[in-house]
Design an enzyme around this catalytic site. Structure first.
Site, PDB file in Angstrom:
ATOM      1  N   LYS A   1      38.110  28.574  38.283  1.00 34.02           N
ATOM      2  CA  LYS A   1      37.607  29.281  36.856  1.00 34.02           C
ATOM      3  C   LYS A   1      37.546  28.423  36.105  1.00 34.02           C
ATOM      4  CE  LYS A   1      39.442  33.495  38.892  1.00 34.02           C
ATOM      5  NZ  LYS A   1      40.117  34.858  38.475  1.00 34.02           N
TER       6      LYS A   1
ATOM      7  N   SER B   1      44.415  38.114  44.210  1.00 33.02           N
ATOM      8  CA  SER B   1      45.837  37.870  44.774  1.00 33.02           C
ATOM      9  C   SER B   1      46.367  37.428  45.980  1.00 33.02           C
ATOM     10  CB  SER B   1      46.947  38.939  44.107  1.00 33.02           C
ATOM     11  OG  SER B   1      46.516  39.449  42.697  1.00 33.02           O
TER      12      SER B   1
ATOM     13  N   GLU C   1      36.081  41.428  47.074  1.00 33.33           N
ATOM     14  CA  GLU C   1      36.981  41.106  46.071  1.00 33.33           C
ATOM     15  C   GLU C   1      37.271  42.584  45.120  1.00 33.33           C
ATOM     16  OE1 GLU C   1      37.956  36.793  44.898  1.00 33.33           O
ATOM     17  OE2 GLU C   1      36.160  37.496  43.567  1.00 33.33           O
TER      18      GLU C   1
ATOM     19  N   GLU D   1      34.032  38.754  37.320  1.00 37.90           N
ATOM     20  CA  GLU D   1      34.008  38.322  35.755  1.00 37.90           C
ATOM     21  C   GLU D   1      32.681  38.129  35.279  1.00 37.90           C
ATOM     22  OE1 GLU D   1      36.958  35.124  36.647  1.00 37.90           O
ATOM     23  OE2 GLU D   1      38.444  36.654  37.102  1.00 37.90           O
TER      24      GLU D   1
ATOM     25  N   ASN E   1      38.538  29.150  43.764  1.00 37.18           N
ATOM     26  CA  ASN E   1      37.852  29.273  42.528  1.00 37.18           C
ATOM     27  C   ASN E   1      38.931  29.009  41.280  1.00 37.18           C
ATOM     28  OD1 ASN E   1      36.455  30.291  40.291  1.00 37.18           O
ATOM     29  ND2 ASN E   1      36.801  32.272  40.915  1.00 37.18           N
TER      30      ASN E   1
ATOM     31  N   HIS F   1      30.822  36.812  40.893  1.00 39.02           N
ATOM     32  CA  HIS F   1      31.787  37.136  40.434  1.00 39.02           C
ATOM     33  C   HIS F   1      32.136  38.215  39.941  1.00 39.02           C
ATOM     34  CE1 HIS F   1      36.271  36.508  39.800  1.00 39.02           C
ATOM     35  NE2 HIS F   1      36.339  36.018  40.638  1.00 39.02           N
TER      36      HIS F   1
ATOM     37  N   GLY G   1      43.568  38.525  40.029  1.00 41.91           N
ATOM     38  CA  GLY G   1      44.597  37.936  38.944  1.00 41.91           C
ATOM     39  C   GLY G   1      45.751  38.854  38.577  1.00 41.91           C
TER      40      GLY G   1
HETATM   41  C1  PEP Z   1      39.262  35.110  42.237  1.00 40.95           C
HETATM   42  O1  PEP Z   1      39.262  34.710  41.231  1.00 40.95           O
HETATM   43  O2  PEP Z   1      38.142  35.436  42.968  1.00 40.95           O
HETATM   44  C2  PEP Z   1      40.530  35.675  42.653  1.00 40.95           C
HETATM   45  C3  PEP Z   1      40.782  36.511  43.626  1.00 40.95           C
HETATM   46  O3  PEP Z   1      41.677  35.495  41.766  1.00 40.95           O
HETATM   47  P1  PEP Z   1      43.085  35.692  42.277  1.00 40.95           P
HETATM   48  O4  PEP Z   1      43.549  34.756  43.474  1.00 40.95           O
HETATM   49  O5  PEP Z   1      43.931  35.048  41.110  1.00 40.95           O
HETATM   50  O6  PEP Z   1      43.364  37.107  42.363  1.00 40.95           O
END
Ligand code: PEP
Length: 250
Positions: A11, A210, A166, A97, A9, A95, A172
């Site tokens: 973003k 992460s 998630e 976000e 992703n 997601h 992040g």
């Molecule tokens: C994500 O954007 O879904 C995500 C898991 O980001 P990161 O791997 O940076 O934590």
């Protein structure tokens, strides 16, 4: 054994040239396998450039979001059918976000999941709890409600979807859920889906939060973790390819 899926992703990152170079490096570096699929989800505006760079490769293309509607007076939105026209096979839905920053409720997420399916896209539906919810012992209640909204909406079933667990506190932040923490929630999700319909026992459940090349192997070793949704580490071709390699070796 269920095949694994590793999804990047990007973003709101990459300018046009960077997106093209990243896609070219992934296309050149991934020889593919029936056991592991690699998917990238660039910003929507870069989809045609990335699609061209991935052509002939074993890396698949996805989008980060889609409209709740198929067409009409919805300024700024992009319909699932349009994404499919440009070569997307997948789309991330709900997601955290988008839930937190753009007001997407469980009902909106369920409706976008159906739109994705109707458009011929595989929705990668994100679910997960906040740190406060985890600390209050509400993980199963939160995830259960998120799943129930999907089950209630999906009159034709959930067999064509992918889920991504998630934990919001791990996205992040560099703070990954431990393999045991992640596995416990994945097992809960699988149990809840199989109880609703035994045919959904094999819905792929990815972990996101992460994931890096140095922690992917221990996550992929867990029996209910079917791959990863990767944010930060998907922006460097070597890192993302290394996560794909860990999935191959799992
Ligand atoms: C994500 O954007 O879904 C995500 C898991 O980001 P990161 O791997 O940076 O934590």
């Amino acid at each position: 054994m269920r095949p694994k899926l590793v999804v990047g992703n990007w973003k709101l990152n990459t300018r046009r040239d960077e997106a093209q170079a990243l896609a070219q490096a992934l296309a050149a570096g991934w020889s593919g396998s029936a056991q592991v699929r690699l998917v990238v989800c660039p910003p929507a505006v870069h989809i045609p450039v990335v699609a061209a760079a991935l052509e002939g490769s074993r890396v698949a293309l996805g989008a980060q979001n889609l409209a709740e509607q198929p067409e009409g007076a919805f300024t700024g939105e992009i319909a699932g059918e349009m994404l499919a026209d440009y070569g997307c096979g997948f789309v991330i839905v709900g997601h955290s976000e988008r839930r937190a920053l753009f007001g997407e409720t469980n009902a909106v997420v369920a409706s976008k999941m159906l739109r994705a399916l109707d458009s011929g896209l595989t929705p990668i539906v994100c679910i997960g709890e906040t740190l406060a919810e985890r600390e209050a012992g509400q993980v199963e209640a939160v995830i259960g409600a998120q799943l129930d909204a999907l089950v209630a909406a999906a009159t034709a079933g959930l067999a064509g979807i992918v889920l991504a667990y998630e934990p919001i506190w791990a996205i992040g932040t560099g703070q990954t859920a431990s393999p045991a923490q992640a596995q416990a929630v994945h097992a809960f999700i699988r149990g809840r889906l199989s109880a609703a319909n035994p045919a959904w026992a094999d819905v792929p459940v990815l972990y996101g939060g992460s994931v890096k090349a140095d922690n992917a192997a221990s996550l992929f070793a867990e029996q209910d973790i079917d791959g990863a949704l990767v944010g930060g580490a998907s922006l460097a071709a070597d890192d993302f390819l290394a996560i794909g390699q860990q999935a191959l070796q799992a």
